[in-house]
Design a protein around this motif. Structure first.
Motif, PDB file in Angstrom:
ATOM      1  N   ALA A   1      98.014  57.952  -8.301  1.00  0.00           N
ATOM      2  CA  ALA A   1      99.003  58.837  -7.680  1.00  0.00           C
ATOM      3  C   ALA A   1     100.248  58.059  -7.297  1.00  0.00           C
ATOM      4  O   ALA A   1     100.216  56.855  -7.078  1.00  0.00           O
ATOM      5  N   ASN A   2     101.360  58.758  -7.215  1.00  0.00           N
ATOM      6  CA  ASN A   2     102.605  58.083  -6.912  1.00  0.00           C
ATOM      7  C   ASN A   2     102.676  57.654  -5.444  1.00  0.00           C
ATOM      8  O   ASN A   2     102.230  58.346  -4.548  1.00  0.00           O
TER       9      ASN A   2
ATOM     10  N   GLU B   1     109.140  70.272  -5.549  1.00  0.00           N
ATOM     11  CA  GLU B   1     107.694  70.088  -5.418  1.00  0.00           C
ATOM     12  C   GLU B   1     106.898  71.235  -6.023  1.00  0.00           C
ATOM     13  O   GLU B   1     105.707  71.078  -6.333  1.00  0.00           O
TER      14      GLU B   1
ATOM     15  N   CYS C   1     103.487  67.815 -15.222  1.00  0.00           N
ATOM     16  CA  CYS C   1     102.693  68.032 -14.017  1.00  0.00           C
ATOM     17  C   CYS C   1     103.624  68.373 -12.859  1.00  0.00           C
ATOM     18  O   CYS C   1     104.853  68.302 -12.987  1.00  0.00           O
TER      19      CYS C   1
ATOM     20  N   LYS D   1     103.826  66.078  -7.185  1.00  0.00           N
ATOM     21  CA  LYS D   1     102.795  65.424  -6.371  1.00  0.00           C
ATOM     22  C   LYS D   1     101.687  64.801  -7.220  1.00  0.00           C
ATOM     23  O   LYS D   1     100.956  63.914  -6.759  1.00  0.00           O
ATOM     24  N   ASP D   2     101.554  65.254  -8.478  1.00  0.00           N
ATOM     25  CA  ASP D   2     100.493  64.755  -9.350  1.00  0.00           C
ATOM     26  C   ASP D   2     100.969  63.680 -10.318  1.00  0.00           C
ATOM     27  O   ASP D   2     100.156  63.156 -11.099  1.00  0.00           O
ATOM     28  N   LEU D   3     102.260  63.365 -10.303  1.00  0.00           N
ATOM     29  CA  LEU D   3     102.800  62.419 -11.281  1.00  0.00           C
ATOM     30  C   LEU D   3     102.254  61.007 -11.035  1.00  0.00           C
ATOM     31  O   LEU D   3     102.484  60.420  -9.983  1.00  0.00           O
ATOM     32  N   PRO D   4     101.531  60.436 -12.009  1.00  0.00           N
ATOM     33  CA  PRO D   4     101.016  59.072 -11.838  1.00  0.00           C
ATOM     34  C   PRO D   4     102.080  58.039 -12.188  1.00  0.00           C
ATOM     35  O   PRO D   4     102.957  58.300 -13.021  1.00  0.00           O
TER      36      PRO D   4
ATOM     37  N   PRO E   1      94.685  62.094 -15.133  1.00  0.00           N
ATOM     38  CA  PRO E   1      94.467  62.479 -13.729  1.00  0.00           C
ATOM     39  C   PRO E   1      94.501  63.998 -13.587  1.00  0.00           C
ATOM     40  O   PRO E   1      95.047  64.711 -14.438  1.00  0.00           O
ATOM     41  N   LYS E   2      93.948  64.497 -12.513  1.00  0.00           N
ATOM     42  CA  LYS E   2      93.921  65.931 -12.250  1.00  0.00           C
ATOM     43  C   LYS E   2      95.343  66.492 -12.180  1.00  0.00           C
ATOM     44  O   LYS E   2      96.223  65.911 -11.550  1.00  0.00           O
ATOM     45  N   GLY E   3      95.545  67.624 -12.840  1.00  0.00           N
ATOM     46  CA  GLY E   3      96.840  68.287 -12.805  1.00  0.00           C
ATOM     47  C   GLY E   3      97.844  67.767 -13.802  1.00  0.00           C
ATOM     48  O   GLY E   3      98.973  68.256 -13.860  1.00  0.00           O
ATOM     49  N   VAL E   4      97.445  66.783 -14.642  1.00  0.00           N
ATOM     50  CA  VAL E   4      98.363  66.167 -15.605  1.00  0.00           C
ATOM     51  C   VAL E   4      97.949  66.553 -17.024  1.00  0.00           C
ATOM     52  O   VAL E   4      96.774  66.506 -17.377  1.00  0.00           O
TER      53      VAL E   4
END
Length: 225
Positions: free
Chosen positions: A2-3, A100, A139, A142-145, A169-172
């Motif tokens: 996660a970022n 967001e 994504c 909040k989900d951006l890795p 990752p979840k949401g990506v």
């Protein structure tokens, strides 16, 4: 991954144009612009040394940044950066505001792990090539890795790993995969060095100039008596 929070401090500017930009650079600042997010574009300036240090980090190019302008913070992504052709100097930057609640697209670095302990990595004479070093994802902010790990522990000789095999990752998601199998690109290939050398040489040996073919054909033809 996660970022994390990464902060840049800037100030708004009113003077624009090439002359104003040159003066800014001479004073140790970088002209930049912030746009998007359903707001008007905003011209800003950032202290060069602070920006240069930040630009040495991988996260600077893929993470969401907390850009503080005149004391107010907004979430942005780096969209463009112009560098001097030979000096260690940043000339201009573009930042995109992010919301967001709106999905975004961004290129995220790939980190390849456990290659050394894989069957391919432990085999002599095997070449493991990384065909891609980053991938475009979509994504919510909040989900951006900051990066995506690609585990190569099970990689064997002859294996080809594709985009669809990345554990996201979840949401990506990877938008390219929605356009068909032809967009499921190879990201890692493991093969013997001998095979790679033969493949590299094949196009050269396979191409025979038409003039040579014609000449050879003429030499082979029987002569008239």
């Amino acid at each position: 991954m996660a970022n994390k929070e990464h902060k840049l401090v800037a100030a708004s500017r009113k003077d624009e144009g090439k002359g104003a930009s040159r003066r800014l650079r001479r004073s140790g600042h970088v002209p930049a612009i912030v746009y998007g997010g359903h707001k008007d574009p905003l011209s800003i300036q950032v202290e060069h040394n602070h920006l240069w240090i930040a630009s040495q980090n991988e996260w600077f190019y893929s993470a969401i940044l907390d850009l503080e302008v005149d004391g107010k913070v907004q979430k942005v992504l780096l969209r463009d950066m112009q560098r001097h052709p030979f000096k260690q100097q940043i000339l201009h930057m573009d930042f995109l505001r992010v919301s967001e609640n709106e999905a975004l697209r961004a290129s995220v670095p790939l980190h390849f792990v456990n290659q050394g302990i894989s069957p391919a990595g432990k085999s002599a004479g095997v070449v493991v090539t990384h065909e891609l070093n980053e991938v475009e994802v979509t994504c919510l902010p909040k989900d951006l890795p900051e990066f995506i790990e690609v585990d190569l522990a099970g990689l064997k000789v002859g294996d080809i790993m594709h985009l669809s095999e990345i554990k996201l990752p979840k949401g990506v998601t990877i938008p390219a995969l929605a356009h068909g199998k032809e967009h499921d690109l190879a990201i890692v290939i493991a093969k013997h060095a001998r095979v790679e050398a033969e493949e590299a040489a094949a196009p050269e040996s396979a191409e025979v100039p038409a003039a040579k073919v014609s000449k050879d054909a003429g030499d082979a033809a029987p002569k008239k008596k």
